[in-house]
Write a protein that holds these residues in place. Structure first.
Motif, PDB file in Angstrom:
ATOM      1  N   LEU A 167       4.483  13.182   3.944  1.00 33.79           N
ATOM      2  CA  LEU A 167       4.346  12.272   3.942  1.00 33.79           C
ATOM      3  C   LEU A 167       6.323  12.028   4.273  1.00 33.79           C
ATOM      4  CD1 LEU A 167       3.337  10.334   0.727  1.00 33.79           C
ATOM      5  CD2 LEU A 167       2.931   9.913   3.225  1.00 33.79           C
ATOM      6  N   ARG A 168       6.886  10.948   4.970  1.00 34.86           N
ATOM      7  CA  ARG A 168       7.928  10.792   4.671  1.00 34.86           C
ATOM      8  C   ARG A 168       8.427  10.200   4.404  1.00 34.86           C
ATOM      9  NH1 ARG A 168      11.106  13.910   9.032  1.00 34.86           N
ATOM     10  NH2 ARG A 168      12.426  12.334   7.840  1.00 34.86           N
ATOM     11  N   PHE A 169       9.601   9.526   3.584  1.00 31.74           N
ATOM     12  CA  PHE A 169       9.819   8.690   2.374  1.00 31.74           C
ATOM     13  C   PHE A 169      11.024   7.474   3.272  1.00 31.74           C
ATOM     14  CE2 PHE A 169       7.324  11.345   0.052  1.00 31.74           C
ATOM     15  CZ  PHE A 169       6.370  10.593  -0.611  1.00 31.74           C
ATOM     16  N   LEU A 217      10.341  12.109  -2.536  1.00 31.86           N
ATOM     17  CA  LEU A 217      10.643  10.927  -3.111  1.00 31.86           C
ATOM     18  C   LEU A 217      12.121  10.511  -3.970  1.00 31.86           C
ATOM     19  CD1 LEU A 217       9.262   7.546  -2.921  1.00 31.86           C
ATOM     20  CD2 LEU A 217       8.454   8.533  -5.398  1.00 31.86           C
ATOM     21  N   ASP A 218      12.301  11.741  -4.539  1.00 31.43           N
ATOM     22  CA  ASP A 218      13.564  11.604  -5.219  1.00 31.43           C
ATOM     23  C   ASP A 218      15.038  11.334  -4.679  1.00 31.43           C
ATOM     24  OD1 ASP A 218      12.527  11.671  -8.018  1.00 31.43           O
ATOM     25  OD2 ASP A 218      12.439  13.985  -7.314  1.00 31.43           O
ATOM     26  N   ASP A 219      14.780  12.015  -3.172  1.00 32.40           N
ATOM     27  CA  ASP A 219      16.248  11.796  -2.139  1.00 32.40           C
ATOM     28  C   ASP A 219      16.128  10.294  -2.002  1.00 32.40           C
ATOM     29  OD1 ASP A 219      16.334  14.642  -2.867  1.00 32.40           O
ATOM     30  OD2 ASP A 219      15.619  15.569  -0.971  1.00 32.40           O
ATOM     31  N   ALA A 256       0.814  -0.847   0.377  1.00 33.36           N
ATOM     32  CA  ALA A 256       0.577  -0.305  -0.097  1.00 33.36           C
ATOM     33  C   ALA A 256       0.559   1.743   0.240  1.00 33.36           C
ATOM     34  CB  ALA A 256      -0.629   0.330   1.321  1.00 33.36           C
ATOM     35  N   GLN A 257       2.025   1.351   0.698  1.00 31.75           N
ATOM     36  CA  GLN A 257       2.793   2.470   1.124  1.00 31.75           C
ATOM     37  C   GLN A 257       4.489   1.989   0.983  1.00 31.75           C
ATOM     38  OE1 GLN A 257       2.061   5.839   1.599  1.00 31.75           O
ATOM     39  NE2 GLN A 257      -0.577   4.744   1.001  1.00 31.75           N
ATOM     40  N   GLY A 294       3.265   8.792   6.932  1.00 31.97           N
ATOM     41  CA  GLY A 294       2.650  10.149   7.261  1.00 31.97           C
ATOM     42  C   GLY A 294       1.348  10.195   6.773  1.00 31.97           C
ATOM     43  N   GLU A 295       0.651  11.459   7.247  1.00 27.01           N
ATOM     44  CA  GLU A 295       0.079  12.483   6.803  1.00 27.01           C
ATOM     45  C   GLU A 295       0.026  12.872   5.190  1.00 27.01           C
ATOM     46  OE1 GLU A 295      -3.389  11.884   8.024  1.00 27.01           O
ATOM     47  OE2 GLU A 295      -2.188  11.326   9.992  1.00 27.01           O
TER      48      GLU A 295
END
Length: 86
Positions: A52-54, A75-77, A27-28, A47-48
């Motif tokens: 969002l934190r990746f 997401l890129d980082d 899902a995530q 997160g919300e």
């Protein structure tokens, strides 16, 4: 730059810089795969939707568990971290 069709989560066919692509693994959770088809690592969103934190994750076969390489706001980082940590 990561290609999104629906922000903030990428689709299974999203591509990223460094020749890596993302494949949905939950899902995530996305599997990060290189051009040769090898798994580089995983990225998990947490997160919300507006904050969002990746999490960049690597699997260790020696101890049979995931290790967090870093937490990022983009997401890129997170994908770049997995690319350069190889």
């Amino acid at each position: 730059m990561t290609v999104f069709t629906h922000h903030p989560t990428p689709t299974a066919a999203s591509t990223t810089r460094h020749g890596l692509r993302l494949v949905a693994a939950g899902a995530q959770l996305w599997r990060v795969i290189d051009r040769a088809g090898r798994i580089v690592g995983h990225v998990r969103a947490d997160g919300e939707p507006d904050a969002l934190r990746f999490h960049a994750l690597r699997y260790s076969t020696r101890v049979r568990r995931f290790f967090e390489v870093g937490r990022f706001w983009s997401l890129d980082d997170a994908v770049s971290c997995l690319h350069y940590a190889r």
